[in-house]
Scaffold this motif. Structure first.
Motif, PDB file in Angstrom:
ATOM      1  N   ASP A  89     -94.501 -69.825 -29.482  1.00  0.00           N
ATOM      2  CA  ASP A  89     -93.431 -70.307 -28.620  1.00  0.00           C
ATOM      3  C   ASP A  89     -94.042 -70.620 -27.255  1.00  0.00           C
ATOM      4  N   LEU A  90     -93.674 -71.757 -26.689  1.00  0.00           N
ATOM      5  CA  LEU A  90     -94.158 -72.162 -25.373  1.00  0.00           C
ATOM      6  C   LEU A  90     -93.079 -71.887 -24.331  1.00  0.00           C
ATOM      7  N   LEU A  91     -93.496 -71.292 -23.221  1.00  0.00           N
ATOM      8  CA  LEU A  91     -92.569 -70.889 -22.170  1.00  0.00           C
ATOM      9  C   LEU A  91     -92.984 -71.528 -20.852  1.00  0.00           C
ATOM     10  N   ARG A  92     -92.027 -71.983 -20.088  1.00  0.00           N
ATOM     11  CA  ARG A  92     -92.274 -72.552 -18.760  1.00  0.00           C
ATOM     12  C   ARG A  92     -91.379 -71.856 -17.748  1.00  0.00           C
ATOM     13  N   THR A  93     -91.710 -72.033 -16.480  1.00  0.00           N
ATOM     14  CA  THR A  93     -90.844 -71.504 -15.432  1.00  0.00           C
ATOM     15  C   THR A  93     -89.676 -72.459 -15.199  1.00  0.00           C
ATOM     16  N   ALA A  94     -88.540 -71.898 -14.933  1.00  0.00           N
ATOM     17  CA  ALA A  94     -87.360 -72.717 -14.630  1.00  0.00           C
ATOM     18  C   ALA A  94     -87.261 -73.028 -13.147  1.00  0.00           C
ATOM     19  N   THR A  95     -87.955 -72.249 -12.312  1.00  0.00           N
ATOM     20  CA  THR A  95     -87.831 -72.396 -10.864  1.00  0.00           C
ATOM     21  C   THR A  95     -88.900 -73.299 -10.264  1.00  0.00           C
TER      22      THR A  95
ATOM     23  N   ALA B 209     -90.708 -77.168 -10.887  1.00  0.00           N
ATOM     24  CA  ALA B 209     -90.730 -78.424 -11.635  1.00  0.00           C
ATOM     25  C   ALA B 209     -92.151 -78.934 -11.745  1.00  0.00           C
ATOM     26  N   SER B 210     -92.650 -79.136 -12.958  1.00  0.00           N
ATOM     27  CA  SER B 210     -94.002 -79.641 -13.168  1.00  0.00           C
ATOM     28  C   SER B 210     -94.014 -81.154 -13.029  1.00  0.00           C
ATOM     29  N   ALA B 211     -94.962 -81.663 -12.228  1.00  0.00           N
ATOM     30  CA  ALA B 211     -95.024 -83.098 -11.962  1.00  0.00           C
ATOM     31  C   ALA B 211     -96.037 -83.811 -12.846  1.00  0.00           C
ATOM     32  N   HIS B 212     -96.750 -83.058 -13.695  1.00  0.00           N
ATOM     33  CA  HIS B 212     -97.848 -83.649 -14.461  1.00  0.00           C
ATOM     34  C   HIS B 212     -97.560 -83.735 -15.954  1.00  0.00           C
ATOM     35  N   VAL B 213     -96.328 -83.522 -16.347  1.00  0.00           N
ATOM     36  CA  VAL B 213     -95.951 -83.642 -17.757  1.00  0.00           C
ATOM     37  C   VAL B 213     -94.524 -84.156 -17.804  1.00  0.00           C
TER      38      VAL B 213
END
Length: 304
Positions: free
Chosen positions: A68-74, A76-80
């Motif tokens: 499972d892949l997890l990201r932060t909600a707080t 915003a990634s600008a490179h994907v």
């Protein structure tokens, strides 16, 4: 044995071209075994590159692993693309009611900031505190290793005079540890960071042990004595050209950057980089997954 990941994930096609056994979700669902559940909190801006590197390492074991892949909600990634994040990544709210056999938390290019000034620090702390009770074993990379040592044990970090950048020799201080089983006495580890932790600050804590050390840059591999946490200051998952791409990017942007140490033949950026870390880079992930996740995790994850 295969790694189980979504069929449409970009890493799937890359790994299949490398003849790495990637199992479709449909086939995996019809096997009468429980795969290891591993959560990857990907804090890197180059998310697709990082997820592919990690899955390449996790796939080369005799175990079936469900990612499972997890990201932060707080943050915003600008490179994907937003579509990639929406399609393949979960947020903490999506996983907080689940338990996992293992978890990997990646580095992030934020070493120069005080921890509390990182815009997702509070969310990171929430996820790490949750993981202590919901994940059997946690593997922290680079900045995440320093951040976890700070949050969990109060170990400070120190900014370095110049960037630790290149492939550095490390020697084993505890060769009996299953984490480094199969390692040479001297091995090499890619590094790319602006901060470090000091040996004396780490060993003040009886709950921590230094497994590998570099005479040039200090501790490189640390673990908790209860094998809950693993702190790897470098990037054993890096590809041949990862440091090259970073170096070329900074040169093109006019940023001050030195040639990566022990990377190019004769320190000549026009030559092809030499990989000196591949074997140990694979071993550390395989050993962690085998000895500290598979062999000790409860079959019933609710018992974590």
């Amino acid at each position: 044995m295969p790694i189980r990941i979504p069929d449409a994930l970009p890493a799937t096609a890359i790994l299949e071209k490398e003849n790495i056994f990637v199992m479709t979700e449909h086939r995996a669902m019809h096997q009468d075994i429980r795969p290891l559940r591993v959560l990857i909190l990907n804090l890197m801006p180059t998310k697709i590159v990082t997820e592919t590197q990690l899955m390449r390492r996790l796939s080369n074991t005799p175990l079936q692993v469900e990612i499972d892949l997890l990201r932060t909600a707080t943050h915003a990634s600008a490179h994907v693309s937003a579509n990639h994040l929406e399609s393949f990544y979960k947020t903490f709210d999506d996983v907080k009611d689940y338990r996992y056999d293992g978890m990997i938390i990646t580095g992030a290019p934020v070493e120069k900031f005080d921890y509390e000034d990182v815009d997702y620090w509070d969310e990171y702390v929430t996820i790490l505190d949750w993981a202590v009770d919901h994940v059997h074993s946690i593997y922290h990379i680079c900045w995440a290793a320093q951040a976890a040592l700070y949050h969990l044990y109060g170990v400070p970090k120190y900014l370095t005079d110049k960037k630790i950048f290149g492939v550095f020799p490390q020697r084993l201080l505890k060769s009996s540890s299953p984490l480094v089983r199969g390692f040479n006495d001297i091995s090499y580890s890619p590094q790319s960071r602006h901060a470090t932790c000091r040996y004396e600050d780490i060993v003040e804590h009886q709950e921590l042990e230094v497994i590998a050390y570099s005479d040039e840059i200090g501790p490189t591999i640390v673990k908790s004595t209860n094998s809950k946490h693993f702190f790897v200051f470098g990037h054993p998952e890096y590809d041949r050209d990862t440091l090259k791409l970073e170096y070329d990017r900074d040169v093109a942007a006019g940023k001050p950057i030195e040639i990566p140490v022990n990377y190019y033949p004769d320190d000549d950026p026009e030559q092809r980089p030499v990989v000196t870390w591949r074997a140990e880079g694979q071993l550390i992930y395989s050993n962690w997954l085998n000895y500290y996740v598979y062999q000790t995790t409860p079959y019933d994850l609710t018992k974590i």
